[in-house]
Design a protein around this motif. Structure first.
Motif, PDB file in Angstrom:
ATOM      1  N   LYS A  83       2.146  26.184  -0.366  1.00 31.54           N
ATOM      2  CA  LYS A  83       1.264  25.639  -0.869  1.00 31.54           C
ATOM      3  C   LYS A  83       1.772  24.552  -1.143  1.00 31.54           C
ATOM      4  O   LYS A  83       1.613  23.170  -1.493  1.00 31.54           O
ATOM      5  N   GLN A  84       2.791  24.848  -2.470  1.00 31.18           N
ATOM      6  CA  GLN A  84       2.885  23.644  -3.626  1.00 31.18           C
ATOM      7  C   GLN A  84       4.211  22.916  -2.871  1.00 31.18           C
ATOM      8  O   GLN A  84       3.658  21.861  -3.589  1.00 31.18           O
ATOM      9  N   VAL A  85       5.077  23.822  -2.217  1.00 29.46           N
ATOM     10  CA  VAL A  85       5.725  23.214  -1.330  1.00 29.46           C
ATOM     11  C   VAL A  85       5.533  21.592  -0.676  1.00 29.46           C
ATOM     12  O   VAL A  85       5.795  20.380  -0.753  1.00 29.46           O
ATOM     13  N   ARG A  95       4.269  13.827   5.358  1.00 29.90           N
ATOM     14  CA  ARG A  95       2.719  14.191   5.978  1.00 29.90           C
ATOM     15  C   ARG A  95       2.423  14.918   6.485  1.00 29.90           C
ATOM     16  O   ARG A  95       3.310  16.094   7.419  1.00 29.90           O
ATOM     17  N   ILE A  96       1.294  15.659   6.218  1.00 31.24           N
ATOM     18  CA  ILE A  96       0.729  16.949   6.177  1.00 31.24           C
ATOM     19  C   ILE A  96       1.166  17.124   8.274  1.00 31.24           C
ATOM     20  O   ILE A  96      -0.613  16.341   7.855  1.00 31.24           O
ATOM     21  N   LEU A  97       1.397  17.875   8.369  1.00 31.95           N
ATOM     22  CA  LEU A  97       1.458  18.480  10.052  1.00 31.95           C
ATOM     23  C   LEU A  97      -0.134  19.408   9.942  1.00 31.95           C
ATOM     24  O   LEU A  97      -0.982  19.638  11.052  1.00 31.95           O
ATOM     25  N   ARG A  98       1.227  20.641   9.511  1.00 31.83           N
ATOM     26  CA  ARG A  98      -0.691  21.951   9.308  1.00 31.83           C
ATOM     27  C   ARG A  98      -0.610  22.029   7.948  1.00 31.83           C
ATOM     28  O   ARG A  98       0.305  22.443   7.162  1.00 31.83           O
ATOM     29  N   GLU A  99      -1.524  22.229   7.903  1.00 28.07           N
ATOM     30  CA  GLU A  99      -2.093  22.997   6.823  1.00 28.07           C
ATOM     31  C   GLU A  99      -1.470  24.588   6.454  1.00 28.07           C
ATOM     32  O   GLU A  99      -1.535  25.535   7.423  1.00 28.07           O
ATOM     33  N   ALA A 100      -1.051  25.047   5.136  1.00 25.68           N
ATOM     34  CA  ALA A 100      -0.623  26.198   5.084  1.00 25.68           C
ATOM     35  C   ALA A 100      -1.076  27.417   5.879  1.00 25.68           C
ATOM     36  O   ALA A 100      -2.367  27.447   5.644  1.00 25.68           O
ATOM     37  N   ASP A 101      -0.931  28.066   6.187  1.00 18.34           N
ATOM     38  CA  ASP A 101      -1.979  29.373   7.102  1.00 18.34           C
ATOM     39  C   ASP A 101      -1.121  30.681   7.630  1.00 18.34           C
ATOM     40  O   ASP A 101       0.356  30.250   7.860  1.00 18.34           O
ATOM     41  N   ALA A 102      -1.776  31.328   7.761  1.00 19.32           N
ATOM     42  CA  ALA A 102      -0.840  33.258   8.070  1.00 19.32           C
ATOM     43  C   ALA A 102      -0.695  33.055   9.736  1.00 19.32           C
ATOM     44  O   ALA A 102      -1.851  32.935  10.234  1.00 19.32           O
ATOM     45  N   PRO A 103       0.563  33.160  10.469  1.00 22.09           N
ATOM     46  CA  PRO A 103       0.453  32.876  11.879  1.00 22.09           C
ATOM     47  C   PRO A 103       0.305  34.668  12.158  1.00 22.09           C
ATOM     48  O   PRO A 103       0.153  35.527  11.515  1.00 22.09           O
ATOM     49  N   PRO A 104      -0.312  34.761  13.406  1.00 24.80           N
ATOM     50  CA  PRO A 104      -0.489  35.871  13.679  1.00 24.80           C
ATOM     51  C   PRO A 104       1.343  37.106  14.049  1.00 24.80           C
ATOM     52  O   PRO A 104       0.588  37.601  13.691  1.00 24.80           O
ATOM     53  N   HIS A 105       2.016  36.672  13.862  1.00 25.20           N
ATOM     54  CA  HIS A 105       3.144  36.835  13.548  1.00 25.20           C
ATOM     55  C   HIS A 105       3.500  37.531  12.143  1.00 25.20           C
ATOM     56  O   HIS A 105       4.603  38.505  11.782  1.00 25.20           O
ATOM     57  N   GLY A 106       2.846  37.237  11.099  1.00 24.47           N
ATOM     58  CA  GLY A 106       3.078  37.478   9.608  1.00 24.47           C
ATOM     59  C   GLY A 106       3.512  36.588   8.894  1.00 24.47           C
ATOM     60  O   GLY A 106       3.828  35.564   9.932  1.00 24.47           O
ATOM     61  N   GLY A 107       3.747  37.189   7.558  1.00 17.46           N
ATOM     62  CA  GLY A 107       4.097  35.496   6.539  1.00 17.46           C
ATOM     63  C   GLY A 107       2.870  34.461   6.518  1.00 17.46           C
ATOM     64  O   GLY A 107       1.774  34.385   6.668  1.00 17.46           O
ATOM     65  N   PHE A 108       3.702  33.229   5.703  1.00 13.92           N
ATOM     66  CA  PHE A 108       2.276  31.681   5.731  1.00 13.92           C
ATOM     67  C   PHE A 108       3.289  31.235   5.842  1.00 13.92           C
ATOM     68  O   PHE A 108       4.488  30.963   5.455  1.00 13.92           O
ATOM     69  N   ARG A 109       2.700  29.717   6.086  1.00 14.69           N
ATOM     70  CA  ARG A 109       3.316  29.342   6.649  1.00 14.69           C
ATOM     71  C   ARG A 109       2.374  27.793   7.034  1.00 14.69           C
ATOM     72  O   ARG A 109       1.324  27.686   7.288  1.00 14.69           O
ATOM     73  N   GLY A 110       3.366  26.307   6.684  1.00 17.22           N
ATOM     74  CA  GLY A 110       2.550  24.976   7.616  1.00 17.22           C
ATOM     75  C   GLY A 110       3.640  24.226   7.252  1.00 17.22           C
ATOM     76  O   GLY A 110       4.956  24.626   7.461  1.00 17.22           O
ATOM     77  N   TYR A 111       3.415  22.732   8.671  1.00 19.97           N
ATOM     78  CA  TYR A 111       4.590  21.921   8.250  1.00 19.97           C
ATOM     79  C   TYR A 111       4.515  20.750   7.504  1.00 19.97           C
ATOM     80  O   TYR A 111       2.635  20.345   7.602  1.00 19.97           O
ATOM     81  N   ALA A 123       7.926  27.840   4.885  1.00 21.47           N
ATOM     82  CA  ALA A 123       7.639  29.372   4.904  1.00 21.47           C
ATOM     83  C   ALA A 123       8.001  30.206   4.640  1.00 21.47           C
ATOM     84  O   ALA A 123       8.652  29.790   3.617  1.00 21.47           O
ATOM     85  N   TRP A 124       7.421  31.211   4.180  1.00 20.00           N
ATOM     86  CA  TRP A 124       7.724  32.453   3.360  1.00 20.00           C
ATOM     87  C   TRP A 124       6.913  33.720   4.375  1.00 20.00           C
ATOM     88  O   TRP A 124       5.924  33.510   4.947  1.00 20.00           O
TER      89      TRP A 124
END
Length: 140
Positions: A83-85, A95-111, A123-124
């Motif tokens: 989220k910080q990055v 421009r934020i394309l997708r707010e950070a969230d947890a995908p079904p396969h694990g970890g945490f990501r946004g675009y 991503a983390w």
């Protein structure tokens, strides 16, 4: 043939605007720049941002299209950094394309898209180790 990528070059409309996103947003330092291109030394390859018309001319293509069917990724060391990055990049022309969230396969990501609409996944992934040189090791 050796399995490696040496340079990724992105076509950009405005080099100064692009530099704000990459140099000020990510904090990356160009290792070379002139009025039409900037190169950033990465961890094992070089990222180039080149004025789109010059890049198209170099490839002998009439036109470059975007956004493309690809995403670049920047992995971070922990979940909170995602989220910080994304926030820092959005304040430097992204421009934020997708707010950070947890995908079904694990970890945490946004675009986030750079000023020229190139998509970056921030991503983390706890299974992907990042060493002191910034090299990411695929692992499950």
């Amino acid at each position: 043939m050796q399995q490696q990528i040496s340079v990724i070059t992105l076509g950009v409309a405005d080099l100064a605007r692009s530099r704000r996103f990459y140099a000020d947003g990510f904090g990356w330092k160009p290792v070379f720049e002139n009025p039409e291109i900037a190169f950033y030394q990465m961890n094992g390859f070089v990222l180039g941002t080149w004025l789109e018309a010059a890049l198209a001319d170099d490839m002998q293509r009439a036109k470059l299209t975007r956004p493309g069917a690809f995403a670049l990724a920047h992995n971070v060391a922990n979940r909170d950094a995602v989220k910080q990055v994304i926030e820092v990049l959005s304040h430097h022309g992204g421009r934020i394309l997708r707010e950070a969230d947890a995908p079904p396969h694990g970890g945490f990501r946004g675009y986030v898209a750079d000023p020229d609409d190139h998509a970056w996944e921030i991503a983390w992934n706890p299974a992907w180790a990042i060493d002191a040189n910034g090299l990411v090791k695929f692992g499950l």
